[in-house]
Design a protein around this motif. Structure first.
Motif, PDB file in Angstrom:
ATOM      1  N   UNK A 167     -13.496   6.296  37.923  1.00 52.73           N
ATOM      2  CA  UNK A 167     -14.143   4.774  38.005  1.00 52.73           C
ATOM      3  C   UNK A 167     -12.841   3.772  38.279  1.00 52.73           C
ATOM      4  N   UNK A 168     -11.740   4.304  38.534  1.00 55.75           N
ATOM      5  CA  UNK A 168     -10.769   3.274  38.576  1.00 55.75           C
ATOM      6  C   UNK A 168     -10.106   3.102  40.058  1.00 55.75           C
ATOM      7  N   UNK A 169      -9.672   1.684  40.163  1.00 56.76           N
ATOM      8  CA  UNK A 169      -8.782   1.632  41.408  1.00 56.76           C
ATOM      9  C   UNK A 169      -7.495   0.994  41.222  1.00 56.76           C
ATOM     10  N   UNK A 170      -6.592   1.288  42.119  1.00 48.34           N
ATOM     11  CA  UNK A 170      -5.263   0.679  41.930  1.00 48.34           C
ATOM     12  C   UNK A 170      -4.851  -0.158  43.046  1.00 48.34           C
ATOM     13  N   UNK A 171      -5.149  -1.361  43.207  1.00 48.35           N
ATOM     14  CA  UNK A 171      -5.096  -2.147  44.352  1.00 48.35           C
ATOM     15  C   UNK A 171      -3.665  -2.187  44.951  1.00 48.35           C
ATOM     16  N   UNK A 172      -2.469  -2.327  44.149  1.00 46.25           N
ATOM     17  CA  UNK A 172      -1.275  -2.598  44.534  1.00 46.25           C
ATOM     18  C   UNK A 172      -0.534  -1.488  44.785  1.00 46.25           C
ATOM     19  N   UNK A 173      -1.070  -0.129  44.467  1.00 51.29           N
ATOM     20  CA  UNK A 173      -0.355   1.064  44.486  1.00 51.29           C
ATOM     21  C   UNK A 173       0.497   1.379  46.054  1.00 51.29           C
ATOM     22  N   UNK A 174      -0.028   0.619  46.934  1.00 50.62           N
ATOM     23  CA  UNK A 174       0.361   0.873  48.461  1.00 50.62           C
ATOM     24  C   UNK A 174       1.716  -0.089  48.682  1.00 50.62           C
ATOM     25  N   UNK A 175       1.956  -1.139  47.799  1.00 48.05           N
ATOM     26  CA  UNK A 175       2.607  -2.051  48.145  1.00 48.05           C
ATOM     27  C   UNK A 175       4.117  -1.950  47.378  1.00 48.05           C
ATOM     28  N   UNK A 176       5.160  -2.655  47.788  1.00 42.93           N
ATOM     29  CA  UNK A 176       6.345  -2.849  47.013  1.00 42.93           C
ATOM     30  C   UNK A 176       6.246  -3.993  46.252  1.00 42.93           C
TER      31      UNK A 176
END
Length: 396
Positions: A167-176
Motif C-alpha cells: 500500500x506504499x508509493x515512493x515517488x522520488x525513489x528514481x530521482x537524485x
C-alpha cells in the motif's frame, strides 16, 4: 475513478516533491502532517520546530491545491518510540528510533488513518523504490535502494512488511537529490531550499543526554582506557567442535573489567554513551582521539580505546535473536542450518559489506568478510542482494 494517495507531508523538500509528482501522475492526493512531539524543552528548538514544519507543509499543500490536515500522533509516538528508547538505553542498548518510527508510526498508525480516509496508498518522500515480481502465481513486493547512492534510505524501512509495502508509493525513489530540489524550485515550492532535517524522526534535533535525563538520572561513573595491546586481543583462535560454536565465537564481544585498563576520567551515566562514540567524553591529553569500545550499565563504567583502529572496536560477526529476525522477502526466509551470501550494513550510510547469514536453532548469525567497527546492540542489521533489501534484525 482516480486512485487516492495520502502523502505524509513533513514540511521538507522530499515529501513536497513526492506530493507534486503524484498529482502530476493523476492521483487524488491528500496531504497529512504528523505531529509527534509536544515537548520543546528537549529539542534544540530553532533546529526543526514542528510548528514551522507543519506551516511549510500547509503552504505546499495550498500551492499544489490539495486538501491538508494535521494529525496528532504524539500519544502513540510516546508509547511506541520514546518509551521504547528509554527502555533500550536503560539496558545499555542503542535503539534506532527512525527505523521504529517507520514501522510503528508512519506505516502503521499513519497508514491506518490514511486508509480510513479512503486512500488506496500512502506515499512518503523516502529515497527508495518498490518493485513487484510474480512468484508461484502471487505478487511479491520488493524494497529496492533509491537511485541516489548518497541518499538511499532503504535501511530506515528495513522493518516493513509485504502488507505495508503493498500500500506504499515512493515517488522520488528514481530521482537524485539535486533533481528533487530542481523540481521544487521550478514549482516555486517554499521548501525548495530548505535544509534536510537531521534529527529524530519527526521531532527534530534532540539533545540526547537531556532527553534521556528525563527518565534516566545522571550517575557518576568511571572512564577506563583499555590499551590496544590488551592480552585478550592476542589470544589464539580456539579449535571448534561445531559450526555453531565457531559462529558464537565470531559474534561474541570482548568483556572488560576495571582491572583491564587505567582510570582516566569520570562520566555522568554509562547509559548516555554508545559504542564507537568519540564526542562527549571530555578527556584530553591523548595522542589519538578516544572512542567508546564498550559500556557496562550495571557497573556504570565506560571502556574506551585510543584511535579508530583500536582492536576493541572491531569484530567479525553479530547475532540476531529468533524473535527479532524480520524478512521483507518472506519467500526467501532461511530455515535452520541454511545460509546465504549477502551484502549487509549495521547503520545508515555505511557502505554495504560482504557477509554470510547463518540460520540456527536460536537465531541468525551475520558474519562479515571483514571485521566491522562498533557493532552496537539495539541497532538494526539489514541484508541485501544487489540493490534489494531482503530482511533485517535487531543486533543482540
Amino acid at each position: 475513478m482516480k486512485k487516492r494517495v495520502v502523502v505524509g507531508l513533513s514540511g521538507g523538500v522530499d515529501s513536497s516533491v513526492a506530493a507534486y509528482l503524484l498529482k502530476e501522475q493523476g492521483y487524488d492526493v491528500i496531504g497529512l502532517f504528523m505531529k509527534n512531539w509536544h515537548d520543546d524543552s528537549v529539542t534544540i528548538s530553532d533546529e526543526c520546530p514542528w510548528l514551522e514544519d507543519s506551516n511549510d507543509a500547509m503552504l505546499v499543500a495550498e500551492k499544489l491545491g490539495i486538501p491538508f490536515q494535521t494529525v496528532d500522533l504524539s500519544e502513540e509516538y510516546k508509547e511506541r518510540i520514546v518509551d521504547y528508547m528509554f527502555r533500550e538505553y536503560q539496558m545499555g542498548r542503542t535503539p534506532n528510533p527512525d527505523v521504529l518510527c517507520n514501522r510503528e508510526i508512519k506505516f502503521d498508525v499513519f497508514m491506518k488513518i490514511a486508509l480510513g480516509l479512503g486512500a488506496d496508498f500512502v506515499a512518503t518522500g523516502h529515497y527508495c523504490r518498490k518493485g513487484t515480481i510474480e512468484k508461484d502465481g502471487k505478487e511479491i513486493y520488493q524494497l529496492l535502494a533509491g537511485k541516489d547512492p548518497n541518499k538511499d534510505q532503504s535501511y530506515f524501512l528495513c522493518q516493513l512488511s509485504q502488507e505495508q509495502l503493498s500500500k506504499t508509493l515512493f515517488p522520488i525513489g528514481e530521482l537524485l537529490k539535486p533533481e528533487v530540489r530542481k523540481i521544487a524550485s521550478e514549482q516555486n515550492l517554499i521548501t525548495a531550499e530548505k535544509r534536510d532535517s537531521q534529527g529524530l524522526c519527526f521531532i527534530g534535533k534532540v539533545r540526547l543526554p537531556e532527553f534521556l535525563q528525563q527518565k534516566l538520572a545522571p550517575k557518576d561513573g568511571i572512564i577506563v582506557e583499555v590499551p590496544s595491546d590488551f592480552e585478550e586481543y592476542k589470544l589464539e583462535t580456539p579449535n571448534f567442535t561445531s559450526e555453531e560454536e565457531e559462529l558464537q565465537y565470531l559474534a561474541s564481544k570482548h568483556t572488560y573489567s576495571l582491572s583491564d585498563g587505567k582510570k582516566i576520567g569520570v562520566h555522568h551515566g554509562a547509559h548516555y554513551f554508545t559504542k564507537g562514540q568519540r564526542k562527549g567524553l571530555a578527556v584530553g591529553g591523548n595522542k589519538e582521539p578516544l572512542f567508546v569500545i564498550d559500556t557496562d550499565v550495571n557497573e556504570n563504567i565506560i571502556f574506551t580505546g585510543q584511535g579508530k583502529s583500536h582492536p576493541g572496536l572491531y569484530r567479525r560477526g553479530l547475532f540476531v535473536k529468533k524473535e527479532e529476525i524480520h524478512w521483507i522477502r518472506e519467500d526467501l526466509k532461511l530455515f535452520e542450518n541454511q545460509k546465504m551470501e549477502v551484502m549487509a550494513r549495521i547503520r545508515y550510510r555505511q557502505p554495504l559489506e560482504k557477509a554470510t547469514i547463518h540460520a540456527t536453532v536460536s537465531g541468525l548469525y551475520v558474519i562479515f568478510e571483514n571485521p566491522q567497527s562498533a557493532i552496537t546492540e539495539g541497532q538494526f542489521v539489514a541484508w541485501y542482494k544487489t540493490n534489494e533489501l531482503l530482511g533485517s534484525g535487531v543486533i543482540s
